[in-house]
Design a protein around this motif. Structure first.
Motif, PDB file in Angstrom:
ATOM      1  N   ARG A   5      30.093 -34.294 -13.850  1.00  0.00           N
ATOM      2  CA  ARG A   5      30.536 -34.661 -15.198  1.00  0.00           C
ATOM      3  C   ARG A   5      32.029 -34.474 -15.429  1.00  0.00           C
ATOM      4  O   ARG A   5      32.523 -34.772 -16.507  1.00  0.00           O
ATOM      5  CB  ARG A   5      29.782 -33.811 -16.221  1.00  0.00           C
ATOM      6  N   VAL A   6      32.736 -33.943 -14.432  1.00  0.00           N
ATOM      7  CA  VAL A   6      34.156 -33.622 -14.597  1.00  0.00           C
ATOM      8  C   VAL A   6      34.937 -34.255 -13.450  1.00  0.00           C
ATOM      9  O   VAL A   6      34.480 -34.262 -12.307  1.00  0.00           O
ATOM     10  CB  VAL A   6      34.357 -32.087 -14.591  1.00  0.00           C
ATOM     11  N   SER A  13      40.548 -25.685 -11.767  1.00  0.00           N
ATOM     12  CA  SER A  13      41.215 -25.089 -12.925  1.00  0.00           C
ATOM     13  C   SER A  13      40.454 -23.862 -13.411  1.00  0.00           C
ATOM     14  O   SER A  13      39.228 -23.794 -13.320  1.00  0.00           O
ATOM     15  CB  SER A  13      41.343 -26.102 -14.060  1.00  0.00           C
ATOM     16  N   PRO A  14      41.165 -22.864 -13.918  1.00  0.00           N
ATOM     17  CA  PRO A  14      40.503 -21.664 -14.430  1.00  0.00           C
ATOM     18  C   PRO A  14      39.487 -21.970 -15.535  1.00  0.00           C
ATOM     19  O   PRO A  14      38.422 -21.355 -15.588  1.00  0.00           O
ATOM     20  CB  PRO A  14      41.653 -20.809 -14.966  1.00  0.00           C
ATOM     21  N   ALA A  15      39.793 -22.934 -16.399  1.00  0.00           N
ATOM     22  CA  ALA A  15      38.867 -23.270 -17.489  1.00  0.00           C
ATOM     23  C   ALA A  15      37.569 -23.854 -16.930  1.00  0.00           C
ATOM     24  O   ALA A  15      36.470 -23.477 -17.359  1.00  0.00           O
ATOM     25  CB  ALA A  15      39.511 -24.248 -18.459  1.00  0.00           C
ATOM     26  N   PHE A  16      37.669 -24.755 -15.970  1.00  0.00           N
ATOM     27  CA  PHE A  16      36.469 -25.340 -15.373  1.00  0.00           C
ATOM     28  C   PHE A  16      35.641 -24.268 -14.681  1.00  0.00           C
ATOM     29  O   PHE A  16      34.417 -24.214 -14.838  1.00  0.00           O
ATOM     30  CB  PHE A  16      36.837 -26.435 -14.370  1.00  0.00           C
ATOM     31  N   ARG A  18      35.538 -21.080 -15.273  1.00  0.00           N
ATOM     32  CA  ARG A  18      34.925 -20.175 -16.261  1.00  0.00           C
ATOM     33  C   ARG A  18      33.692 -20.820 -16.876  1.00  0.00           C
ATOM     34  O   ARG A  18      32.648 -20.191 -16.998  1.00  0.00           O
ATOM     35  CB  ARG A  18      35.935 -19.829 -17.347  1.00  0.00           C
ATOM     36  N   VAL A  19      33.795 -22.076 -17.289  1.00  0.00           N
ATOM     37  CA  VAL A  19      32.643 -22.780 -17.864  1.00  0.00           C
ATOM     38  C   VAL A  19      31.521 -22.853 -16.844  1.00  0.00           C
ATOM     39  O   VAL A  19      30.354 -22.603 -17.163  1.00  0.00           O
ATOM     40  CB  VAL A  19      33.051 -24.194 -18.344  1.00  0.00           C
ATOM     41  N   ASN A  20      31.853 -23.171 -15.615  1.00  0.00           N
ATOM     42  CA  ASN A  20      30.847 -23.284 -14.571  1.00  0.00           C
ATOM     43  C   ASN A  20      30.164 -21.942 -14.319  1.00  0.00           C
ATOM     44  O   ASN A  20      28.940 -21.868 -14.202  1.00  0.00           O
ATOM     45  CB  ASN A  20      31.490 -23.816 -13.287  1.00  0.00           C
ATOM     46  N   HIS A  21      30.932 -20.860 -14.265  1.00  0.00           N
ATOM     47  CA  HIS A  21      30.352 -19.535 -14.037  1.00  0.00           C
ATOM     48  C   HIS A  21      29.455 -19.111 -15.199  1.00  0.00           C
ATOM     49  O   HIS A  21      28.370 -18.566 -14.980  1.00  0.00           O
ATOM     50  CB  HIS A  21      31.449 -18.505 -13.819  1.00  0.00           C
ATOM     51  N   PRO A  66      44.166 -24.353 -24.458  1.00  0.00           N
ATOM     52  CA  PRO A  66      44.175 -23.860 -23.080  1.00  0.00           C
ATOM     53  C   PRO A  66      44.684 -22.424 -23.009  1.00  0.00           C
ATOM     54  O   PRO A  66      45.550 -22.021 -23.786  1.00  0.00           O
ATOM     55  CB  PRO A  66      45.105 -24.808 -22.333  1.00  0.00           C
ATOM     56  N   HIS A  67      44.153 -21.666 -22.077  1.00  0.00           N
ATOM     57  CA  HIS A  67      44.589 -20.275 -21.876  1.00  0.00           C
ATOM     58  C   HIS A  67      45.837 -20.283 -21.003  1.00  0.00           C
ATOM     59  O   HIS A  67      45.943 -21.046 -20.069  1.00  0.00           O
ATOM     60  CB  HIS A  67      43.508 -19.453 -21.189  1.00  0.00           C
TER      61      HIS A  67
END
Length: 68
Positions: A5-6, A13-16, A18-21, A66-67
């Protein structure tokens, strides 16, 4: 599943990540509840909660700035 989906350039990326984890943790938690409660209603609730979180959290994350 999430990578389907991405776009690939976001996979590291850190955001991806984190969401995945967090999505993986939600599903793992649901299965942790599922095993001892079979075939009770708790298992259905745990799976429903994990499915909901897996859809909800990425959408929430996209709305956040974004962080660092």
């Amino acid at each position: 599943m999430t990578r389907d989906r991405v776009e690939q350039e976001h996979w590291d990326s850190p955001a991806f990540l984190r969401v995945n984890h967090l999505s993986s943790a939600a599903r793992a938690s649901a299965f942790g509840v599922l095993v001892p409660t079979l075939p009770h209603a708790g298992s259905v609730g745990a799976l429903a909660a994990a499915a909901w979180f897996t859809g909800w959290y990425p959408a929430q994350r996209r709305r956040m700035p974004p962080h660092g």
